[in-house]
Design a protein around this motif. Structure first.
Motif, short mmCIF file in Angstrom:
data_model
loop_
_atom_site.label_atom_id
_atom_site.label_comp_id
_atom_site.label_asym_id
_atom_site.label_seq_id
_atom_site.Cartn_x
_atom_site.Cartn_y
_atom_site.Cartn_z
N SER A 191 -2.51 2.12 -9.41
CA SER A 191 -2.56 0.84 -10.11
C SER A 191 -1.78 -0.23 -9.37
O SER A 191 -2.23 -1.37 -9.23
CB SER A 191 -2.00 1.00 -11.53
OG SER A 191 -2.82 1.84 -12.30
N ILE A 201 -3.27 -2.30 -6.26
CA ILE A 201 -4.20 -3.44 -6.42
C ILE A 201 -3.69 -4.46 -7.44
O ILE A 201 -4.40 -5.40 -7.79
CB ILE A 201 -5.60 -2.96 -6.84
CG1 ILE A 201 -5.54 -2.18 -8.15
CG2 ILE A 201 -6.23 -2.12 -5.74
CD1 ILE A 201 -6.90 -1.81 -8.71
N LYS A 202 -2.46 -4.26 -7.92
CA LYS A 202 -1.97 -5.10 -9.00
C LYS A 202 -1.74 -6.55 -8.57
O LYS A 202 -2.09 -7.49 -9.27
CB LYS A 202 -0.67 -4.53 -9.56
CG LYS A 202 -0.10 -5.34 -10.72
CD LYS A 202 1.21 -4.76 -11.22
CE LYS A 202 1.76 -5.60 -12.37
NZ LYS A 202 3.09 -5.12 -12.82
N GLY A 228 -5.61 -10.57 -5.03
CA GLY A 228 -6.75 -11.26 -5.62
C GLY A 228 -7.97 -10.37 -5.67
O GLY A 228 -8.03 -9.33 -5.00
N SER A 229 -8.95 -10.78 -6.46
CA SER A 229 -10.15 -9.96 -6.62
C SER A 229 -10.88 -9.75 -5.30
O SER A 229 -11.48 -8.70 -5.08
CB SER A 229 -11.09 -10.61 -7.64
OG SER A 229 -11.43 -11.93 -7.23
N GLU A 230 -10.79 -10.74 -4.39
CA GLU A 230 -11.47 -10.62 -3.10
C GLU A 230 -10.76 -9.64 -2.17
O GLU A 230 -11.32 -9.22 -1.15
CB GLU A 230 -11.58 -11.99 -2.42
CG GLU A 230 -10.28 -12.56 -1.85
CD GLU A 230 -9.36 -13.13 -2.93
OE1 GLU A 230 -8.23 -13.54 -2.57
OE2 GLU A 230 -9.77 -13.16 -4.10
N GLN A 231 -9.52 -9.25 -2.51
CA GLN A 231 -8.76 -8.32 -1.68
C GLN A 231 -8.66 -6.93 -2.29
O GLN A 231 -8.07 -6.04 -1.69
CB GLN A 231 -7.35 -8.88 -1.44
CG GLN A 231 -7.29 -10.14 -0.60
CD GLN A 231 -5.85 -10.59 -0.42
OE1 GLN A 231 -5.11 -10.75 -1.38
NE2 GLN A 231 -5.46 -10.79 0.83
N THR A 232 -9.24 -6.74 -3.46
CA THR A 232 -9.10 -5.46 -4.16
C THR A 232 -9.68 -4.31 -3.34
O THR A 232 -9.05 -3.24 -3.21
CB THR A 232 -9.81 -5.52 -5.53
OG1 THR A 232 -9.22 -6.55 -6.32
CG2 THR A 232 -9.68 -4.19 -6.25
N THR A 236 -7.52 -1.18 -1.96
CA THR A 236 -7.90 0.18 -2.34
C THR A 236 -8.18 1.03 -1.10
O THR A 236 -7.75 2.20 -1.03
CB THR A 236 -9.14 0.16 -3.24
OG1 THR A 236 -8.88 -0.63 -4.40
CG2 THR A 236 -9.54 1.57 -3.66
#
Length: 244
Positions: A170, A173-174, A177-181, A185
């Motif tokens: 968790s 990725i906390k 940004g969404s573009e780096q998730t 991961t």
């Protein structure tokens, strides 16, 4: 566990036959998985994204701890702990049960840290606690004299692994940004893979050159290093994502 029982009752080739059957069933089931279409404007992979994401201290530290976690566990639970158990007289079914207890307690650890019971205990405290459990297990394993003691140590180690992996996955990725998730991961899983591969290899070399006890002491040291990293870099609290 089932593999160990089949080994004892039917013979050494039957765990592999069960493995082939399980793999075949998994292959058939995978045919029903639907592919997710990626958008055409998704940015292409760039190496600089990896270097940029490692500048995030939380992502890097959680990935590094993912490496040390699996370095220890794949050197013990899935490699040399069964060998030590066999050396004190454990049969195939008992060795299988040792691994089964590790996996079951790992699931229990993940469920516990994701429940309301663990409110206020996620993040730094939970990671430190989990590596203490794993370190204690490594310290005592070479000293065990009967299979029931191995059962207890497997439960302790597995529970620690379950807590640590849920929180670390968790954390990885906390704070991105969404573009780096996807990149974060991927970095976390890469570090985990390095730990999975390097743990049994390096520990095996140490077993050969030193001893089982000496190699397990080095694993205790890795656990203490992980505790130090957690104390310095891991945030106090982390929300566990659903599905971890």
């Amino acid at each position: 566990y089932i593999g160990g029982i089949s080994f004892e009752i039917l013979g050494p080739k039957y765990p592999f036959i069960l493995g082939i059957i399980s793999a075949s069933v998994s292959f058939v089931l995978s045919l029903f998985i639907k592919d997710i279409r990626m958008e055409k404007n998704v940015n292409a992979f760039k190496l600089e994204k990896i270097f940029r994401i490692t500048e995030n201290k939380t992502v890097f530290s959680s990935s590094l701890l993912g490496l040390t976690l699996h370095y220890i566990l794949f050197a013990t639970a899935f490699a040399f702990t069964p060998v030590l158990a066999k050396a004190i007289g454990a049969d195939g079914s008992q060795i299988g049960f040792i691994v089964f207890l590790f996996s079951l307690s790992s699931i229990a650890g993940s469920l516990t840290i994701g429940s309301k019971f663990a409110d206020g205990f996620r993040g730094k405290k939970s990671i430190i606690f989990s590596f203490i459990l794993i370190g204690v297990s490594c310290a005592f394993t070479p000293l065990l004299t009967n299979v029931y003691q191995f059962y207890i140590m497997s439960i302790i180690s597995g529970f620690g692994r379950g807590i640590a992996f849920a929180v670390l996955s968790s954390l990885s990725i906390k704070h991105v940004g969404s573009e780096q998730t996807a990149t974060a991961t991927g970095l976390f899983q890469t570090f985990v893979a390095v730990g999975i591969v390097s743990g049994p290899i390096i520990t095996g070399l140490l077993v050969k050159s030193i001893s089982y006890s000496g190699s397990y002491i080095t694993l205790v040291l890795v656990a203490f290093i992980s505790i130090a990293i957690s104390a310095k870099w891991i945030p106090e609290e982390c929300k566990i994502l659903k599905g971890d």
